[in-house]
Design an enzyme around this catalytic site. Structure first.
Site, short mmCIF file in Angstrom:
data_model
loop_
_atom_site.label_atom_id
_atom_site.label_comp_id
_atom_site.label_asym_id
_atom_site.label_seq_id
_atom_site.Cartn_x
_atom_site.Cartn_y
_atom_site.Cartn_z
N LYS A 120 0.87 -1.19 0.00
CA LYS A 120 0.00 0.00 0.00
C LYS A 120 0.91 1.23 0.00
CE LYS A 120 -4.10 1.94 0.26
NZ LYS A 120 -5.00 1.96 -0.90
N ASP A 129 -5.77 -3.11 -1.54
CA ASP A 129 -7.23 -2.99 -1.71
C ASP A 129 -7.64 -3.51 -3.10
OD1 ASP A 129 -5.62 -0.85 -2.47
OD2 ASP A 129 -7.21 0.64 -2.34
N ASP A 144 -1.67 -12.07 5.79
CA ASP A 144 -2.58 -12.85 6.64
C ASP A 144 -4.03 -12.63 6.21
OD1 ASP A 144 -3.04 -14.63 8.78
OD2 ASP A 144 -3.66 -12.96 10.05
N ASP A 157 -6.98 -15.49 4.42
CA ASP A 157 -8.34 -15.88 4.78
C ASP A 157 -9.29 -15.65 3.61
OD1 ASP A 157 -7.32 -16.28 7.38
OD2 ASP A 157 -9.24 -15.71 8.27
N1 GGG Z 1 -8.20 -16.35 10.69
C1 GGG Z 1 -7.69 -17.61 10.95
C2 GGG Z 1 -6.91 -17.59 12.22
O1 GGG Z 1 -7.37 -17.18 13.25
N2 GGG Z 1 -5.69 -18.07 12.11
C3 GGG Z 1 -4.81 -18.08 13.22
C4 GGG Z 1 -3.99 -16.83 13.22
O2 GGG Z 1 -4.44 -15.77 12.85
N3 GGG Z 1 -2.76 -16.94 13.63
C5 GGG Z 1 -1.86 -15.84 13.69
C6 GGG Z 1 -1.17 -15.61 12.42
O3 GGG Z 1 -1.12 -16.48 11.54
O4 GGG Z 1 -0.56 -14.55 12.27
#
Ligand code: GGG
Length: 331
Positions: A167, A200, A224, A228
């Site tokens: 970004k 974005d 991250d 998802d």
């Molecule tokens: N959204 C899925 C989740 O909760 N994954 C576990 C997580 O966020 N772990 C921390 C990361 O991978 O930074």
């Protein structure tokens, strides 16, 4: 003897790691498993979310298998501490459509390469009166090495293009460095195509044209969040594996969290962990078994007879694990 440290952690972490061990114990490999504590339950027992002994055991292992942890307000996240302590700077998250899985797209096959040690995940926040500040550290060293990992992965898997996500129009200094580092490293890989997008725009392209991407490299938080989103394209978090890699060490975990709502019910999908184990075996140069596991998971999903609830079925974690073990043994 291959030394594996297991850290089941909290929630469904325990169930999926137990499936993972069942898969590994069924293989003709000489392995030693040692369990270490981390997470919310560990905090309640010991007052720390990650004892020094756990970090030591991960450092001493050939590879570590991590379940999931429930976050404890005000306390360090064990997985972030492990990534930083072992300098596991590259979080590799393959995203793939599988035949037999009801998903938004059936033609997705890309790899997210997420910088794993800095960005907004430094865990440096301050509070002064009503003003809160979170540090977003981005260095040339970390940006160059994660770009290098992305290009190496592209070369290894014969992928055409590496896409940098940032970004830099707003975060001019931090993401300016990230983007510059990407193009600097790209010069060492003249046969691999490059492009870059603002995060974005990328969030939209992933839902309009996900098939166009091969390897995506980004900073810690963006990587991250996009993971998802990517899971949502191909059937959910129950299918997404990951490897946290440094120059010497590797820690492997499903991308999902501890899912307290379904914990202890024997209904969590173990596939994210089982595919993470396949990545672990590739890392340990046991790719014969890694490939066997990947093929077995693909076959079970394609046959569609065994499905955990996240995939629209009624089967249990144990039934899915047994089906994959039987498939491995039949290959
Ligand atoms: N959204 C899925 C989740 O909760 N994954 C576990 C997580 O966020 N772990 C921390 C990361 O991978 O930074």
């Amino acid at each position: 003897m291959i030394k594996i440290t297991t850290i089941p952690g909290d929630g469904i972490g325990k169930e999926v790691i137990s499936s993972g061990i069942a898969i590994l114990e069924n293989l003709d490999l000489n392995m030693d498993f040692k369990e270490a504590a981390a997470g919310e339950e560990c905090f309640k027992k010991t007052g720390t979310t990650i004892p020094e002994e756990t970090i030591k055991m991960a450092k001493n292992a050939d590879a570590t298998l991590f379940g999931a942890n429930t976050s404890v307000p005000g306390e360090k996240s064990p997985i972030l501490t492990l990534r930083q302590s072992l300098d596991l700077y590259a979080n590799i998250r393959p995203v793939k459509s599988y035949a037999g899985v009801n998903s938004l797209f059936d033609n997705v096959n890309f790899i997210i390469v997420r910088e794993n040690t800095e960005g907004l995940y430094c865990q440096v926040e301050s509070l002064l009166d009503d003003k809160t500040i979170a540090q977003r550290r981005i260095t040339r060293k970390a940006s160059e090495r994660i770009s290098n990992s992305a290009f190496k992965i592209a070369k290894h898997y014969k992928k055409e293009t590496v896409t940098c996500v940032h970004k830099s129009n707003v975060l001019k200094k931090t993401d300016g460095i990230f983007k510059d580092s990407f193009y600097k490293i790209a010069k060492n890989y003249p046969n691999i195509k490059t492009n870059d997008f603002y995060v974005d725009a990328m969030a939209m392209y992933l839902v309009t044209n996900p098939e166009k991407f091969d390897v995506i490299v980004s900073t810690n938080l963006f990587g991250d969040i996009l993971s998802d989103e990517a899971a949502g394209l191909v059937g959910g978090l129950g299918l997404l594996p990951s490897g946290n890699l440094g120059d010497k060490k590797g820690l492997f975990e499903g991308v999902h969290g501890s899912a307290p709502d379904i914990a202890g019910k024997n209904i969590a999908n173990p596939i994210a962990t089982i595919l993470s184990i396949a990545m672990m075996l590739d890392f340990l140069k046991e790719d014969y078994y890694g490939n066997k596991i990947k093929t077995s998971v693909e076959n079970i999903l394609k046959q569609g007879k065994i499905k955990t609830p996240d995939l629209g079925g009624k089967n249990t974690t144990k039934e899915m694990t047994e089906a994959i073990i039987n498939e491995i043994n039949s290959l």
